[in-house]
Design an enzyme around this catalytic site. Structure first.
Site, PDB file in Angstrom:
ATOM      1  N   TYR A  24      -2.379  11.358   8.422  1.00  0.00           N
ATOM      2  CA  TYR A  24      -2.791  10.471   7.316  1.00  0.00           C
ATOM      3  C   TYR A  24      -2.891   9.019   7.805  1.00  0.00           C
ATOM      4  O   TYR A  24      -3.878   8.331   7.563  1.00  0.00           O
ATOM      5  CB  TYR A  24      -1.787  10.575   6.152  1.00  0.00           C
ATOM      6  CG  TYR A  24      -1.733   9.340   5.309  1.00  0.00           C
ATOM      7  CD1 TYR A  24      -2.711   9.067   4.360  1.00  0.00           C
ATOM      8  CD2 TYR A  24      -0.714   8.402   5.485  1.00  0.00           C
ATOM      9  CE1 TYR A  24      -2.684   7.905   3.618  1.00  0.00           C
ATOM     10  CE2 TYR A  24      -0.680   7.248   4.751  1.00  0.00           C
ATOM     11  CZ  TYR A  24      -1.662   6.996   3.819  1.00  0.00           C
ATOM     12  OH  TYR A  24      -1.634   5.832   3.091  1.00  0.00           O
ATOM     13  N   GLY A  82       0.852  -1.182   0.000  1.00  0.00           N
ATOM     14  CA  GLY A  82       0.000   0.000   0.000  1.00  0.00           C
ATOM     15  C   GLY A  82       0.888   1.232   0.000  1.00  0.00           C
ATOM     16  O   GLY A  82       1.856   1.306  -0.757  1.00  0.00           O
ATOM     17  N   CYS A  83       0.590   2.168   0.862  1.00  0.00           N
ATOM     18  CA  CYS A  83       1.350   3.411   0.950  1.00  0.00           C
ATOM     19  C   CYS A  83       2.827   3.142   1.214  1.00  0.00           C
ATOM     20  O   CYS A  83       3.187   2.534   2.219  1.00  0.00           O
ATOM     21  CB  CYS A  83       0.774   4.260   2.079  1.00  0.00           C
ATOM     22  SG  CYS A  83       1.793   5.656   2.548  1.00  0.00           S
ATOM     23  N   PHE A  84       3.703   3.598   0.311  1.00  0.00           N
ATOM     24  CA  PHE A  84       5.130   3.312   0.517  1.00  0.00           C
ATOM     25  C   PHE A  84       5.710   4.075   1.694  1.00  0.00           C
ATOM     26  O   PHE A  84       6.685   3.644   2.288  1.00  0.00           O
ATOM     27  CB  PHE A  84       5.968   3.476  -0.746  1.00  0.00           C
ATOM     28  CG  PHE A  84       5.778   4.709  -1.591  1.00  0.00           C
ATOM     29  CD1 PHE A  84       5.434   5.943  -1.087  1.00  0.00           C
ATOM     30  CD2 PHE A  84       5.986   4.611  -2.962  1.00  0.00           C
ATOM     31  CE1 PHE A  84       5.291   7.061  -1.896  1.00  0.00           C
ATOM     32  CE2 PHE A  84       5.854   5.714  -3.792  1.00  0.00           C
ATOM     33  CZ  PHE A  84       5.512   6.945  -3.249  1.00  0.00           C
TER      34      PHE A  84
END
Length: 195
Positions: free
Chosen positions: A177, A32-34
Site C-alpha cells: 500500500y 493522511g493514513c494513520f
C-alpha cells in the site's frame, strides 16, 4: 505581597524543573493514513506509544466506516505518547512535517478526501504556538502555501483494534500500500533523501 511573590517563585521553579524520565506527554497529528504516521513516530527514541484514531469531527465515538465516508469532519490521526526527557515536542513536529506533503489540500498521496487532510492538534497553548511557528517556517522553506491545519485538540477517539500497529501486523499489505501510494517517493521529492 510576600505570598504572591512566593507563589510566583514556586510556579517558576516548577516550570523550570526538567522532565523526569518516565513522565509522558501527548501530541496528536493527522498526516493522511494513520498507519503511516504510526510507523514514522514509533521509530523515534522517546516515543512510548502511538495510537491510531480520529479527531477534529463532530460525531461521538466515530468508526472507520463513519470517518471514511468523509461527512463527520474527522481526520485520521495518531496520538503520540512521548517522554519529554528523551524527545521534544519540537522534534516531533519536525518528524511530522517531513512525513507529510503540507502543500496538498485534498488529502495525502493516494488517499483523498476530508479524512486524509493534515493537521496538528495541540493539547495546550505552548504546543499551539510552536506548531504555528513551525508551519510558518515550513511555508518559508518550501515557498508554497501550507494547507495543514493547526488547531486545539478537542477529542481524540482511538480507532478499531485492527488499525493499531497495522504496519507491523499486516506488514506485507502495508508495504505494498505504502509503495503503491507513492508516499516515500513524494516525500523524497519534497524534502530530499532521508539521511
Amino acid at each position: 505581597m510576600w505570598h504572591r511573590l512566593l507563589a510566583a517563585l514556586t510556579l517558576a521553579a516548577i516550570l523550570a524543573v526538567p522532565a523526569r524520565a518516565g513522565d509522558t506527554k501527548t501530541a496528536v497529528f493527522a498526516g493522511g493514513c494513520f498507519w503511516c504516521m504510526e510507523e514514522a513516530f514509533e521509530k523515534v527514541d522517546g516515543v512510548v506509544e502511538t495510537i491510531s484514531g480520529y479527531t477534529g469531527g463532530e460525531k461521538v465515538n466515530p468508526t472507520y466506516n463513519d470517518v471514511s465516508w468523509g461527512n463527520t469532519g474527522h481526520y485520521e490521526a495518531v496520538e503520540v505518547k512521548y517522554d519529554p526527557a528523551k524527545v521534544t515536542y519540537e522534534k516531533l513536529l519536525d518528524i511530522f512535517w517531513h512525513n507529510i506533503d503540507p502543500t496538498d489540500r485534498g488529502g495525502q498521496f493516494c488517499d483523498r478526501g476530508m479524512p486524509y487532510r493534515t493537521g496538528v492538534f495541540a493539547v495546550d497553548d505552548a504546543q499551539l504556538k510552536l506548531a504555528e511557528k513551525t508551519k510558518a517556517d515550513v511555508a518559508t522553506k518550501l515557498g508554497k502555501t501550507i494547507y495543514t491545519d493547526v488547531k486545539p485538540l478537542t477529542k481524540f477517539w482511538p480507532a478499531e483494534d485492527y488499525h493499531q500497529d497495522y504496519y507491523k501486523t499486516n506488514s506485507g499489505k502495508y508495504g505494498y500500500y505504502k509503495w503503491a501510494c507513492g508516499r516515500a517517493q513524494r516525500l523524497e521529492q519534497l524534502w530530499g533523501p532521508k539521511s
